[in-house]
Design a protein around this motif. Structure first.
Motif, PDB file in Angstrom:
ATOM      1  N   ALA A 120      52.902  38.745  41.608  1.00  0.00           N
ATOM      2  CA  ALA A 120      53.222  39.696  42.921  1.00  0.00           C
ATOM      3  C   ALA A 120      50.872  39.439  43.059  1.00  0.00           C
ATOM      4  O   ALA A 120      50.830  39.139  44.403  1.00  0.00           O
ATOM      5  N   LEU A 121      50.289  39.796  42.094  1.00  0.00           N
ATOM      6  CA  LEU A 121      48.581  40.027  42.122  1.00  0.00           C
ATOM      7  C   LEU A 121      47.546  38.307  42.490  1.00  0.00           C
ATOM      8  O   LEU A 121      47.647  38.003  43.461  1.00  0.00           O
ATOM      9  N   ASN A 122      48.955  37.873  41.961  1.00  0.00           N
ATOM     10  CA  ASN A 122      47.676  36.164  41.504  1.00  0.00           C
ATOM     11  C   ASN A 122      48.177  35.577  43.900  1.00  0.00           C
ATOM     12  O   ASN A 122      47.285  34.801  43.542  1.00  0.00           O
ATOM     13  N   SER A 123      49.613  35.617  43.647  1.00  0.00           N
ATOM     14  CA  SER A 123      49.936  34.828  44.717  1.00  0.00           C
ATOM     15  C   SER A 123      49.349  35.421  45.697  1.00  0.00           C
ATOM     16  O   SER A 123      48.701  35.154  46.963  1.00  0.00           O
ATOM     17  N   GLU A 124      49.255  36.935  46.178  1.00  0.00           N
ATOM     18  CA  GLU A 124      48.301  37.976  47.395  1.00  0.00           C
ATOM     19  C   GLU A 124      46.523  37.581  47.522  1.00  0.00           C
ATOM     20  O   GLU A 124      46.590  37.051  47.946  1.00  0.00           O
ATOM     21  N   PHE A 125      46.571  37.425  46.097  1.00  0.00           N
ATOM     22  CA  PHE A 125      44.865  37.747  46.014  1.00  0.00           C
ATOM     23  C   PHE A 125      44.154  36.664  45.608  1.00  0.00           C
ATOM     24  O   PHE A 125      42.964  36.231  45.463  1.00  0.00           O
ATOM     25  N   GLY A 199      37.780  45.184  33.261  1.00  0.00           N
ATOM     26  CA  GLY A 199      37.837  43.608  33.812  1.00  0.00           C
ATOM     27  C   GLY A 199      39.069  44.871  35.333  1.00  0.00           C
ATOM     28  O   GLY A 199      39.943  45.684  35.132  1.00  0.00           O
ATOM     29  N   GLN A 200      38.453  44.237  36.545  1.00  0.00           N
ATOM     30  CA  GLN A 200      39.195  45.153  38.017  1.00  0.00           C
ATOM     31  C   GLN A 200      39.367  44.162  38.753  1.00  0.00           C
ATOM     32  O   GLN A 200      38.491  43.267  38.642  1.00  0.00           O
ATOM     33  N   LEU A 201      40.061  44.106  39.546  1.00  0.00           N
ATOM     34  CA  LEU A 201      40.290  43.183  40.835  1.00  0.00           C
ATOM     35  C   LEU A 201      38.954  43.520  41.773  1.00  0.00           C
ATOM     36  O   LEU A 201      38.817  41.835  41.994  1.00  0.00           O
ATOM     37  N   SER A 202      38.498  43.969  41.699  1.00  0.00           N
ATOM     38  CA  SER A 202      37.306  43.819  42.624  1.00  0.00           C
ATOM     39  C   SER A 202      36.238  43.140  42.093  1.00  0.00           C
ATOM     40  O   SER A 202      35.202  42.400  42.631  1.00  0.00           O
ATOM     41  N   GLN A 203      36.246  42.547  40.995  1.00  0.00           N
ATOM     42  CA  GLN A 203      35.461  41.928  40.186  1.00  0.00           C
ATOM     43  C   GLN A 203      35.372  40.368  40.949  1.00  0.00           C
ATOM     44  O   GLN A 203      35.134  39.478  41.264  1.00  0.00           O
ATOM     45  N   ASP A 204      36.945  39.824  41.271  1.00  0.00           N
ATOM     46  CA  ASP A 204      37.359  39.102  41.206  1.00  0.00           C
ATOM     47  C   ASP A 204      37.644  38.579  42.919  1.00  0.00           C
ATOM     48  O   ASP A 204      37.567  37.149  43.359  1.00  0.00           O
ATOM     49  N   VAL A 205      37.853  39.691  43.725  1.00  0.00           N
ATOM     50  CA  VAL A 205      38.330  39.863  44.720  1.00  0.00           C
ATOM     51  C   VAL A 205      37.368  40.721  45.412  1.00  0.00           C
ATOM     52  O   VAL A 205      38.106  42.017  46.252  1.00  0.00           O
ATOM     53  N   PRO A 206      36.547  40.965  46.034  1.00  0.00           N
ATOM     54  CA  PRO A 206      35.085  41.468  46.855  1.00  0.00           C
ATOM     55  C   PRO A 206      35.995  42.290  48.060  1.00  0.00           C
ATOM     56  O   PRO A 206      37.058  41.710  48.686  1.00  0.00           O
ATOM     57  N   GLY A 207      35.552  43.215  48.183  1.00  0.00           N
ATOM     58  CA  GLY A 207      36.946  44.034  48.794  1.00  0.00           C
ATOM     59  C   GLY A 207      38.232  44.774  49.188  1.00  0.00           C
ATOM     60  O   GLY A 207      38.548  45.650  49.580  1.00  0.00           O
ATOM     61  N   ILE A 208      38.128  44.343  47.992  1.00  0.00           N
ATOM     62  CA  ILE A 208      40.502  44.283  47.762  1.00  0.00           C
ATOM     63  C   ILE A 208      40.021  45.922  47.780  1.00  0.00           C
ATOM     64  O   ILE A 208      39.076  46.649  47.569  1.00  0.00           O
ATOM     65  N   LYS A 209      40.871  46.492  48.448  1.00  0.00           N
ATOM     66  CA  LYS A 209      41.571  47.941  47.988  1.00  0.00           C
ATOM     67  C   LYS A 209      42.901  48.777  47.334  1.00  0.00           C
ATOM     68  O   LYS A 209      43.679  47.606  48.130  1.00  0.00           O
ATOM     69  N   ILE A 210      42.472  49.845  47.399  1.00  0.00           N
ATOM     70  CA  ILE A 210      43.632  50.727  46.978  1.00  0.00           C
ATOM     71  C   ILE A 210      45.344  50.214  47.596  1.00  0.00           C
ATOM     72  O   ILE A 210      46.573  49.503  47.498  1.00  0.00           O
ATOM     73  N   ASP A 212      46.074  47.924  49.751  1.00  0.00           N
ATOM     74  CA  ASP A 212      46.392  46.657  49.884  1.00  0.00           C
ATOM     75  C   ASP A 212      46.749  45.705  48.072  1.00  0.00           C
ATOM     76  O   ASP A 212      48.066  45.562  48.810  1.00  0.00           O
ATOM     77  N   VAL A 213      46.659  46.861  47.126  1.00  0.00           N
ATOM     78  CA  VAL A 213      47.365  46.066  46.283  1.00  0.00           C
ATOM     79  C   VAL A 213      48.488  47.132  45.729  1.00  0.00           C
ATOM     80  O   VAL A 213      49.798  46.330  45.383  1.00  0.00           O
ATOM     81  N   ARG A 214      48.536  48.539  46.513  1.00  0.00           N
ATOM     82  CA  ARG A 214      49.780  49.536  46.033  1.00  0.00           C
ATOM     83  C   ARG A 214      51.086  48.924  47.540  1.00  0.00           C
ATOM     84  O   ARG A 214      51.971  48.646  47.061  1.00  0.00           O
ATOM     85  N   ASP A 215      50.670  48.080  48.646  1.00  0.00           N
ATOM     86  CA  ASP A 215      51.587  47.541  49.015  1.00  0.00           C
ATOM     87  C   ASP A 215      52.120  46.213  49.058  1.00  0.00           C
ATOM     88  O   ASP A 215      53.784  45.707  48.609  1.00  0.00           O
TER      89      ASP A 215
END
Length: 321
Positions: A120-125, A199-210, A212-215
């Protein structure tokens, strides 16, 4: 990515409980209530999601003094909580999402859960996160760990819960998990296995919001069921979860957080059992005291030291931070 569990088919019903409570004790109490009392047969499976204030959460069979800098946490106003599941110590904060998937033992499958979350994360982000054999989630370099896992199984019921770092204060995380007693304690308590890198998602996806991930996670969890309702809950609502406040009080208690720790020996000279100092060659006057109340007196004191003991005030002033 493939799962080692049986192939999952679309199931009848599920509920997503989204807790807006900011306290780890409230959220863990809600999780425990749902795990023990939710009717899985008639109401279906559950995913609980929450983010809370900065907190260190350690496993049921762990020693908090070995896993975290408890004195730093106290000064910084950061909570310290023992959960019911085993496994290692993790940091929670506003930049982290916590998920708990509650199901029957038969349907319990950590690899399958991690697979759909990663996909899900890979497909969206556009990330390339993958599950590991240790049931973690890592970035493609194989080094940066973005999620850790723990589970619990009791009487035919199970939950799989995990953290997911989105945009956290990693300096604060490291400071919280840096114990001054590491290497000085002998114990049979479960010890965390440090990640090679965080690691955290913001390292590879700048500006990502909680949000967005939750949805994305909510949408993809729901796809596995014919019907799936999202319910925003107050974790301590006695009308919805009778008895949950008593569970929350237990999770906050000294007996649960500290006395449950397996016995340990510090520097080969100080024995601590049930959270209390049983004996100490370097501070015999502290026998019978809770270790968490007097631990500054043991900073820097190794059994090999022969210098006269400093006063309590001097020892506190020279504590290792």
């Amino acid at each position: 990515m493939t799962s080692t569990c049986a192939t999952s088919t679309v199931k009848k019903a599920a509920t997503i409980f989204w807790s807006k409570c900011g306290s780890i004790f409230e959220n863990l109490a809600l999780e425990e209530w749902i795990f023990r009392r939710h009717d899985l047969d008639s109401l279906g499976e559950v995913m609980i999601a929450w983010s809370n204030t900065p907190t260190v959460v350690y496993g049921r069979h762990q020693n908090p003094f070995l896993e975290a800098n408890t004195e730093f946490l106290s000064v910084a106003g950061i909570d310290l909580a023992r959960r019911h599941s085993g496994g290692g110590t993790v940091f929670h904060g506003h930049g982290n999402i916590n998920l708990s998937i509650v199901t029957t033992h038969k349907n319990h499958c950590r690899p399958r859960n991690l697979t759909w979350i990663a996909e899900a994360l890979n497909s969206e982000f556009g990330t390339k996160i993958t599950p590991t054999k240790r049931d973690d989630l890592v970035f493609p370099d194989g080094e940066r760990k973005v999620s850790g896992t723990a589970a619990r199984i009791v009487k035919g019921r199970a939950y799989h819960h995990l953290t997911l770092l989105v945009d956290e204060d990693l300096d604060l995380l490291r400071a919280c998990l840096k114990s001054p007693f590491r290497g000085r304690v002998k114990t049979n308590a479960t010890e965390s296995v440090p990640a090679k890198a965080i690691g955290q998602l913001s390292q590879d996806v700048p500006g990502i919001k909680i949000d967005d991930v939750r949805d994305v996670l909510f949408q993809n969890f729901a796809l596995q069921y014919e019907t799936c309702n999202i319910v925003v809950v107050n974790a301590l609502d006695e009308s919805a979860f009778p008895g949950v406040n008593a569970t929350e009080a237990e999770l906050r208690s000294w007996d649960w957080r500290f006395a449950k720790s397996p016995k340990f020996t510090l520097d080969g000279s100080t024995l601590v059992e049930n959270g209390l100092i049983t004996s100490s060659a370097v501070r015999p006057d502290l026998a019978g005291r809770p270790f968490d109340e007097v631990l500054p007196q043991f900073h820097g004191w190794a059994a090999s030291q022969t210098a006269p003991l400093k006063s309590d005030a001097s020892a506190a002033g020279s504590r290792d931070t």
